[in-house]
Design an enzyme around this catalytic site. Structure first.
Site, PDB file in Angstrom:
ATOM      1  N   LYS A 160       0.825  -1.206   0.000  1.00  0.00           N
ATOM      2  CA  LYS A 160       0.000   0.000   0.000  1.00  0.00           C
ATOM      3  C   LYS A 160       0.867   1.269   0.000  1.00  0.00           C
ATOM      4  CE  LYS A 160      -3.694  -2.563  -0.050  1.00  0.00           C
ATOM      5  NZ  LYS A 160      -4.524  -3.072   1.018  1.00  0.00           N
TER       6      LYS A 160
HETATM    7  C1  LIG Z   1      -5.484  -4.211   1.432  1.00  0.00           C
HETATM    8  C2  LIG Z   1      -6.954  -3.965   1.575  1.00  0.00           C
HETATM    9  C3  LIG Z   1      -7.672  -4.297   2.729  1.00  0.00           C
HETATM   10  C4  LIG Z   1      -7.065  -5.086   3.842  1.00  0.00           C
HETATM   11  O1  LIG Z   1      -5.940  -4.493   4.344  1.00  0.00           O
HETATM   12  P1  LIG Z   1      -5.013  -5.290   5.382  1.00  0.00           P
HETATM   13  O2  LIG Z   1      -4.223  -4.196   6.034  1.00  0.00           O
HETATM   14  O3  LIG Z   1      -4.166  -6.220   4.572  1.00  0.00           O
HETATM   15  O4  LIG Z   1      -5.895  -5.995   6.327  1.00  0.00           O
HETATM   16  C5  LIG Z   1      -8.998  -3.933   2.812  1.00  0.00           C
HETATM   17  N1  LIG Z   1      -9.614  -3.291   1.810  1.00  0.00           N
HETATM   18  C6  LIG Z   1      -8.962  -2.977   0.671  1.00  0.00           C
HETATM   19  C7  LIG Z   1      -9.691  -2.240  -0.400  1.00  0.00           C
HETATM   20  C8  LIG Z   1      -7.625  -3.323   0.516  1.00  0.00           C
HETATM   21  O5  LIG Z   1      -6.993  -3.059  -0.627  1.00  0.00           O
END
Ligand SMILES: *Cc1c(COP(=O)(O)O)cnc(C)c1O
Length: 386
Positions: free
Chosen positions: A189
């Site tokens: 991210k």
């Molecule tokens: C990555 C993601 C999540 C989950 O994030 P984590 O930190 O891995 O639990 C939830 N929603 C979206 C849209 C994502 O891209």
């Protein structure tokens, strides 16, 4: 050229030093680094409260609970998202449903939401929570969704997992319209804590509930205690929470990363602008640009434009992979996963989402991406579509 991932972390020597300094300190978890990280995140996102958690999934779960999700609740989200956007409601025993996307933004369609609310009201089946997802980092139409929530009375839980640093109507995502906003710090991210997430809110009561839920439902603040006469050692469990805490090691990494957020965003934006130019002549649908919001550019997601080419997404994808380009597909519509099909959903339920998925391709975009890498991706795409 070596493998080009669709996304990857960007770790500096300062990041490493920040983590090491926590490892040399007294607290590696439940120390001062988490609070410091929350404070800078609040400042950057112009919001009063931020609660750091072990993942965005954990944040979505406790935000659903704090917003009152129970087994009697209905929760709606977008099919074009990672499964966590819907699973969080199931963790609470709530009933999940979806609202189709706007093909232009690939975010929840305000028109579809409005129509669905109208019939839900007639059937006495209004949702308690709606979870718009800022797909690829592009902020959702939150002003319009807020207007609908004022009429129909649902809470807005914004899944801004892709949108750290994005802005909407001139303000940072997470600061306005939503009751709570969740960000992800997973390695791929915008900024990372390896695993981690944060929930922002303007509501101090909601923030206090989130803080309790992330640590077993346990409360220590004297003013919050139900029994105040026990002594200084005393804490009490007031709700059923979890261990969803972020460690100080992670928070130190996140804090250090946030210092470079603006710089990393500039690079992502420059790469996205460059892709726009490089790909403009190809039979592709490029990401939407909207004048009232700035994407965080977590993903550069394109669609193979069937009207202008016979080439299939499957073949374009394979061509890129053969060239060591980490193309990816975001996302398989949640309602078409076997688990959700067993709940009664299936193909045909949300046609815009399914049409998007059939043609979608995410191509590499990350802050350290070079022009040479971008040129190579563009050339390979062009060859695969020729
Ligand atoms: C990555 C993601 C999540 C989950 O994030 P984590 O930190 O891995 O639990 C939830 N929603 C979206 C849209 C994502 O891209």
């Amino acid at each position: 050229m070596p493998f080009i991932p669709y996304s990857c972390q960007n770790i500096s020597e300062e990041d490493i030093e920040s983590v090491c300094s926590v490892l040399r300190s007294h607290f590696i978890t439940q120390g001062p680094a988490v609070t410091a990280f929350e404070r800078v995140f609040c400042d950057r996102h112009k919001v009063d409260h931020a609660v750091a958690v072990s993942s965005a999934t954990a944040g979505l779960h406790i935000a659903c609970l704090a917003l009152g999700a129970t087994s009697n609740s209905r929760v709606w989200t977008s099919p074009i998202s990672f499964v966590a956007s819907a699973n969080c409601a199931l963790y609470c025993g709530a009933n999940v449903d979806f609202v189709d996307i706007d093909p232009r933004t690939r975010n929840m369609s305000v028109h579809a939401l409005s129509e669905k609310l109208r019939s839900a009201k007639a059937a006495g089946k209004l949702p308690q929570i709606v979870i718009p997802v800022d797909f690829a980092g592009l902020p959702s139409d939150l002003r319009e969704i807020r207007a609908l929530s004022d009429v129909y009375g649902f809470s807005i839980l914004q899944d801004a997992s892709h949108a750290t640093g994005a802005s909407y109507l001139g303000e940072p995502v997470g600061s306005q319209f939503a009751d709570a906003t969740v960000f992800s710090f997973h390695a791929v991210k915008i900024v990372t804590t390896a695993e981690g997430g944060i929930v922002t809110t303007r509501d101090p009561r909601l923030a206090a509930e989130l803080r309790a839920l992330r640590t077993h439902g346990v409360v220590r603040e004297f003013t919050e205690l139900e029994r105040k006469t026990e002594g200084a050692w005393y804490y009490e469990q007031q709700s059923l929470g979890f261990n969803y805490r972020m460690t100080d090691i992670q928070a130190a990494l996140g804090h250090s990363q946030l210092r470079r957020l603006d710089e990393m965003q500039r690079r992502r934006r420059a790469s996205a602008d460059r892709y726009d130019k490089l790909l403009s002549q190809l039979p592709l649908i490029l990401p939407a640009r909207l004048p009232d919001r700035e994407s965080a550019w977590h993903l550069y997601a394109i669609e193979i434009d069937e009207a202008r080419t016979d080439k299939k997404r499957r073949d374009v994808f394979q061509h890129l992979r053969n060239e060591e380009i980490g193309a990816n597909v975001h996302y398989i519509p949640i309602h078409t996963h076997p688990y959700y099909r067993r709940m009664g959903f299936g193909p045909g339920d949300f046609p815009n989402s399914e049409r998007y998925y059939a043609r979608a391709l995410s191509i590499p975009l990350f802050p350290a991406m070079t022009s040479e890498q971008q040129d190579f991706v563009a050339t390979s795409l062009s060859q695969s579509l020729a």
